[in-house]
Design a protein around this motif. Sequence first.
Motif, short mmCIF file in Angstrom:
data_model
loop_
_atom_site.label_atom_id
_atom_site.label_comp_id
_atom_site.label_asym_id
_atom_site.label_seq_id
_atom_site.Cartn_x
_atom_site.Cartn_y
_atom_site.Cartn_z
N MET A 9 -5.99 -3.51 -31.71
CA MET A 9 -4.68 -2.87 -31.51
C MET A 9 -4.94 -1.47 -30.97
O MET A 9 -5.73 -0.72 -31.56
N LYS A 10 -4.29 -1.11 -29.86
CA LYS A 10 -4.51 0.23 -29.30
C LYS A 10 -3.20 1.02 -29.33
O LYS A 10 -2.15 0.51 -28.96
N PHE A 11 -3.29 2.26 -29.79
CA PHE A 11 -2.10 3.11 -29.88
C PHE A 11 -2.27 4.33 -28.98
O PHE A 11 -3.25 5.08 -29.11
N GLY A 12 -1.30 4.52 -28.08
CA GLY A 12 -1.36 5.63 -27.11
C GLY A 12 -0.88 6.95 -27.70
O GLY A 12 -0.44 7.01 -28.86
N GLY A 13 -0.94 8.00 -26.88
CA GLY A 13 -0.68 9.37 -27.33
C GLY A 13 0.66 9.58 -28.03
O GLY A 13 0.73 10.19 -29.10
N THR A 14 1.74 9.05 -27.44
CA THR A 14 3.07 9.27 -28.05
C THR A 14 3.15 8.57 -29.40
O THR A 14 3.84 9.04 -30.32
N SER A 15 2.44 7.45 -29.53
CA SER A 15 2.50 6.66 -30.77
C SER A 15 1.81 7.36 -31.94
O SER A 15 2.06 7.03 -33.09
N ILE A 175 -1.70 -3.57 -26.67
CA ILE A 175 -1.58 -2.16 -26.29
C ILE A 175 -0.20 -1.70 -26.75
O ILE A 175 0.82 -2.08 -26.18
N TYR A 176 -0.17 -0.90 -27.81
CA TYR A 176 1.10 -0.36 -28.32
C TYR A 176 1.38 0.97 -27.63
O TYR A 176 0.54 1.86 -27.62
N THR A 177 2.59 1.09 -27.06
CA THR A 177 2.90 2.30 -26.32
C THR A 177 4.34 2.72 -26.57
O THR A 177 4.95 2.26 -27.55
N ASP A 178 4.87 3.61 -25.70
CA ASP A 178 6.22 4.13 -25.95
C ASP A 178 7.31 3.39 -25.18
O ASP A 178 8.45 3.82 -25.14
N VAL A 179 6.94 2.30 -24.49
CA VAL A 179 7.95 1.40 -23.89
C VAL A 179 7.67 0.01 -24.45
O VAL A 179 6.56 -0.27 -24.91
N ASP A 180 8.69 -0.87 -24.37
CA ASP A 180 8.51 -2.16 -25.06
C ASP A 180 7.96 -3.25 -24.15
O ASP A 180 8.18 -4.43 -24.38
N GLY A 181 7.24 -2.85 -23.10
CA GLY A 181 6.60 -3.85 -22.24
C GLY A 181 6.48 -3.33 -20.82
O GLY A 181 6.74 -2.15 -20.55
N VAL A 182 6.07 -4.23 -19.95
CA VAL A 182 5.94 -3.89 -18.53
C VAL A 182 7.26 -4.23 -17.86
O VAL A 182 7.79 -5.33 -18.03
N TYR A 183 7.80 -3.27 -17.12
CA TYR A 183 9.08 -3.44 -16.42
C TYR A 183 8.86 -3.60 -14.92
O TYR A 183 7.78 -3.32 -14.40
N THR A 184 9.93 -4.01 -14.26
CA THR A 184 9.85 -4.17 -12.79
C THR A 184 9.65 -2.83 -12.09
O THR A 184 9.26 -2.80 -10.92
N SER A 185 9.91 -1.73 -12.78
CA SER A 185 9.62 -0.40 -12.27
C SER A 185 9.62 0.54 -13.48
O SER A 185 10.02 0.12 -14.56
N ASP A 186 9.20 1.78 -13.29
CA ASP A 186 9.16 2.68 -14.45
C ASP A 186 10.57 2.82 -15.05
O ASP A 186 11.46 3.38 -14.40
N PRO A 187 10.79 2.33 -16.27
CA PRO A 187 12.15 2.35 -16.82
C PRO A 187 12.68 3.76 -17.04
O PRO A 187 13.88 3.95 -17.21
N ARG A 188 11.80 4.75 -17.03
CA ARG A 188 12.28 6.13 -17.20
C ARG A 188 12.88 6.67 -15.91
O ARG A 188 13.59 7.66 -15.91
N GLY A 211 0.29 3.30 -9.51
CA GLY A 211 1.10 4.31 -10.16
C GLY A 211 1.81 3.87 -11.44
O GLY A 211 2.35 4.71 -12.15
N ALA A 212 1.85 2.57 -11.75
CA ALA A 212 2.51 2.15 -13.00
C ALA A 212 1.51 2.38 -14.14
O ALA A 212 0.74 1.49 -14.51
N ASN A 213 1.54 3.59 -14.70
CA ASN A 213 0.46 3.96 -15.62
C ASN A 213 0.64 3.40 -17.03
O ASN A 213 -0.02 3.84 -17.97
P1 ADP Z 1 0.29 5.76 -23.71
O1 ADP Z 1 0.22 7.19 -24.07
O2 ADP Z 1 0.81 4.89 -24.81
O3 ADP Z 1 -0.99 5.24 -23.12
P2 ADP Z 1 1.43 5.99 -21.04
O4 ADP Z 1 2.24 7.22 -20.84
O5 ADP Z 1 0.05 5.98 -20.50
O6 ADP Z 1 1.43 5.65 -22.61
O7 ADP Z 1 2.20 4.71 -20.46
C1 ADP Z 1 3.52 4.43 -20.84
C2 ADP Z 1 4.47 4.94 -19.77
O8 ADP Z 1 4.28 4.21 -18.56
C3 ADP Z 1 5.94 4.72 -20.08
O9 ADP Z 1 6.45 5.77 -20.85
C4 ADP Z 1 6.59 4.62 -18.70
O10 ADP Z 1 7.29 5.78 -18.33
C5 ADP Z 1 5.41 4.46 -17.75
N1 ADP Z 1 5.58 3.34 -16.80
C6 ADP Z 1 5.35 3.44 -15.45
N2 ADP Z 1 5.60 2.29 -14.86
C7 ADP Z 1 5.99 1.41 -15.80
C8 ADP Z 1 6.38 0.03 -15.79
N3 ADP Z 1 6.40 -0.68 -14.65
N4 ADP Z 1 6.72 -0.57 -16.97
C9 ADP Z 1 6.69 0.14 -18.12
N5 ADP Z 1 6.33 1.44 -18.20
C10 ADP Z 1 5.98 2.09 -17.06
#
Ligand code: ADP
Length: 418
Positions: A9-15, A175-188, A211-213
């Motif tokens: 289980m991996k937790f990113g910075g915001t988590s 990979i646990y992060t601050d969004v609930d999955g991979v989206y069709t584009s950056d949901p922010r 760029g989808a980080n």
């Molecule tokens: P962590 O610190 O958990 O590694 P990151 O900031 O590296 O988190 O990655 C999560 C961020 O990736 C999200 O907050 C979101 O803004 C961004 N992001 C960019 N593209 C996408 C995408 N296609 N789907 C989901 N998130 C995306």
Amino acid sequence: MPPMKRIVMKFGGTSVASPAHIRDVAAIVKTVWATGVDVAVVVSAMGHETDRLDDLAQTMGTKSGSPEYDAILAVGEQVTAPCLALALQEIDVPARSWCGWQLPIMTTSRFGTARVESIEGQGLIDDFHARRTVAIVTGFQGIDAQHRITTLGRGGSDLSAVLLAAAIQADRCDIYTDVDGVYTSDPRIVRQAVRLKTIGFEEMLELAALGANVLQARSVNAARNHRVPLRVRSTFKPDDEGTIVSGILTQTASSDEDPPMELRKVTGIAHERNQAKITCRNIKDAPGMAARVFGPLSEGGIIVDMIVQTASVDGETTDITFTIPRKDAEETVDILKRNDIPESHIIVDRNVAKISIVGAGMTTSAGVAATIFEVLAERSINVEVISTSEIKVSVLISEDYGELALRALHHALIENGA
Ligand code: ADP
Ligand code: ASP
Ligand code: MG
């Protein structure tokens, strides 16, 4: 499916941004551990700690590529790991922290972007067997043959997690992060972005590299090569299934109300800001000139992405345009000057953004490129450079229009189901 025995289980910075967040993470880990599964956790630095350490290192006069820079940058994760071990012990879960060098995670000596050569996972496995101890491992770092700490590139904790999963034969890497999955584009940026239920490695790799980080590109590649089942899910909605990244090519939306994603040509659209465009003007139009431009850049470790060479009008000179990471702009100009390209012939544009449309379905269907250019033309957005591969089209445009173009293309190609 056989029951799961071992998980990373991996937790990113915001988590893990604060002690309270770390305690919440401990509770998530405990829930999984309590089902009888062996658990190894990989952690990132708390919040924006790595950015702070980067500033500190630069203030002390060092930058990426040096051993002391890596020694500073690696500290963030070395704080999170013991904090999480303590938070687990507090709730009666046996846990211990591991630094990369303690396992060890052996890497090359390419400081700042080291490559992992091997991971010794036996210490963790012995602990699993002895007391069901949860292992908390620092992400993003290892050690080289000279016993120097190395780092794996920004976002590298994803890679640590995937490779650790391969090393200890985990059934899955979450990979646990601050969004609930991979989206069709950056949901922010794109509110209408749709969450994907599954995405193929190839498409995820392109999106991440462009760029989808949400996942580090190298980690996607590693998961594909080592066949590690990968899942992106939210720390803040831990029961949610998230997105599965795997060898399949089709993907369906996560809710029944969403449109049927498998009919689409385009899976996702990525956006990258940190680019610069370099144009070398009046280069002699003769064999070997491109090598003279790109050879020294490659030796200098500069990653060149999009390249166009304009057709020579007078038969004698031509212009070569290419993109590089923005942080490398000054060094690129220095290298070009050292290789006899006069400064007056070099034009640097830092105000560019790259938008990339990715979809395995594009290989077999016409019309996506035409739609892209129509959408941009309707908004008077000039396309400066184009590059394509089988499953992507990237366009370089002025950064001023980056988000506008991203939303417009998402509307035309995904919401309207091109
Ligand atoms: P962590 O610190 O958990 O590694 P990151 O900031 O590296 O988190 O990655 C999560 C961020 O990736 C999200 O907050 C979101 O803004 C961004 N992001 C960019 N593209 C996408 C995408 N296609 N789907 C989901 N998130 C995306
Ligand atoms: N802390 C490192 C970074 O911010 C590694 C990671 O979080 O993946 O890049
Ligand atoms: Mg990340």
